[in-house]
Scaffold this motif. Structure first.
Motif, mmCIF file in Angstrom:
data_model
loop_
_atom_site.group_PDB
_atom_site.id
_atom_site.type_symbol
_atom_site.label_atom_id
_atom_site.label_comp_id
_atom_site.label_asym_id
_atom_site.label_seq_id
_atom_site.Cartn_x
_atom_site.Cartn_y
_atom_site.Cartn_z
ATOM 1 N N ALA A 27 0.822 -1.217 0.000
ATOM 2 C CA ALA A 27 0.000 0.000 0.000
ATOM 3 C C ALA A 27 0.853 1.263 0.000
ATOM 4 C CB ALA A 27 -0.924 -0.004 1.201
ATOM 5 N N LYS A 85 -9.294 11.080 -13.890
ATOM 6 C CA LYS A 85 -9.522 10.833 -12.465
ATOM 7 C C LYS A 85 -10.528 11.832 -11.898
ATOM 8 C CE LYS A 85 -6.963 10.043 -8.186
ATOM 9 N NZ LYS A 85 -5.630 9.995 -7.568
ATOM 10 N N PHE A 132 -9.518 2.259 -8.126
ATOM 11 C CA PHE A 132 -8.768 1.874 -6.929
ATOM 12 C C PHE A 132 -8.150 3.094 -6.260
ATOM 13 C CE2 PHE A 132 -8.014 -2.322 -9.284
ATOM 14 C CZ PHE A 132 -9.131 -2.916 -8.721
ATOM 15 N N ALA A 133 -7.588 3.997 -7.070
ATOM 16 C CA ALA A 133 -6.955 5.199 -6.525
ATOM 17 C C ALA A 133 -7.957 6.088 -5.795
ATOM 18 C CB ALA A 133 -6.283 5.996 -7.647
ATOM 19 N N LEU A 134 -9.216 6.012 -6.181
ATOM 20 C CA LEU A 134 -10.268 6.801 -5.533
ATOM 21 C C LEU A 134 -10.897 6.065 -4.357
ATOM 22 C CD1 LEU A 134 -11.963 8.260 -8.743
ATOM 23 C CD2 LEU A 134 -10.625 9.528 -7.052
ATOM 24 N N GLY A 135 -10.350 4.886 -4.036
ATOM 25 C CA GLY A 135 -10.873 4.121 -2.908
ATOM 26 C C GLY A 135 -12.128 3.335 -3.234
ATOM 27 N N ARG A 136 -12.399 3.164 -4.505
ATOM 28 C CA ARG A 136 -13.609 2.464 -4.954
ATOM 29 C C ARG A 136 -13.225 1.070 -5.463
ATOM 30 N NH1 ARG A 136 -16.047 7.408 -8.430
ATOM 31 N NH2 ARG A 136 -17.478 5.806 -9.198
ATOM 32 N N GLN A 137 -12.699 0.245 -4.539
ATOM 33 C CA GLN A 137 -12.161 -1.054 -4.892
ATOM 34 C C GLN A 137 -13.183 -1.966 -5.566
ATOM 35 O OE1 GLN A 137 -11.391 0.572 -2.108
ATOM 36 N NE2 GLN A 137 -9.204 0.761 -2.336
ATOM 37 N N GLN A 189 -3.885 -8.529 -1.336
ATOM 38 C CA GLN A 189 -4.771 -9.075 -0.309
ATOM 39 C C GLN A 189 -4.135 -10.265 0.412
ATOM 40 O OE1 GLN A 189 -8.257 -9.917 -2.690
ATOM 41 N NE2 GLN A 189 -9.035 -7.840 -2.481
#
Length: 121
Positions: free
Chosen positions: A22, A40, A76-81, A112
Motif C-alpha cells: 500500500a 480521475k 482503486f486510486a479513488l478508494g472504490r475497490q 490481499q
C-alpha cells in the motif's frame, strides 16, 4: 535487480521484503499524467463516460497495455475497490485473453495476501 519497469521492481522488492504494498505510490510520466488527471477528476465526479473519453488516447500509447486496467486503477486510486474489480471482471468477460487483466487480478490477490491466487493468475 534488473527490471524494465521501475514500478514493477518496487512491487517485487516490497513482496520479497515482506512489506506492505500500500505504500508504493503511482508515479505516472508527465505525458500520461496529462491524460490521467482529467480522467480521475471526471471519475471522482461520477462521470464514467467522460473519464473513458479522457483515456481514449492511451489506447495507442506505447507504455499502456490496457485502457480498462487504467480505468480500474483509477477506481482503486479513488478508494472504490469494488467498482474497480467489477470493471476488470466486465473487461475480462469481453476478451478473456488480455494479459494485463490477468496481471491486475494477480496484483489484487497479492495485495490481499492471497498468495496462491496471486501465483495462479
Amino acid at each position: 535487480m534488473l527490471c524494465s519497469h521501475s514500478g514493477r521492481c518496487e512491487v517485487v522488492s516490497q513482496i520479497e521484503a515482506g512489506e506492505s504494498l500500500a505504500a508504493i505510490p503511482d508515479k505516472p510520466d508527465s505525458d500520461l499524467d496529462e491524460v490521467l488527471q482529467p480522467a480521475k477528476q471526471s471519475l471522482a465526479a461520477g462521470d464514467v463516460a467522460a473519464a473513458l473519453d479522457h483515456l481514449k488516447p492511451l489506447a495507442s500509447h506505447p507504455d499502456v497495455s490496457d485502457v480498462d486496467v487504467v480505468m480500474a486503477d483509477l477506481f482503486f486510486a479513488l478508494g472504490r475497490q469494488q467498482e474497480g474489480i467489477q470493471w476488470l471482471e466486465r473487461a475480462s468477460a469481453t476478451d478473456a485473453k488480455r494479459m494485463a487483466i490477468y496481471l491486475s487480478f494477480c496484483e489484487i490477490a497479492v495485495r490481499q495476501q492471497r498468495w496462491f491466487a496471486g501465483w495462479f493468475h
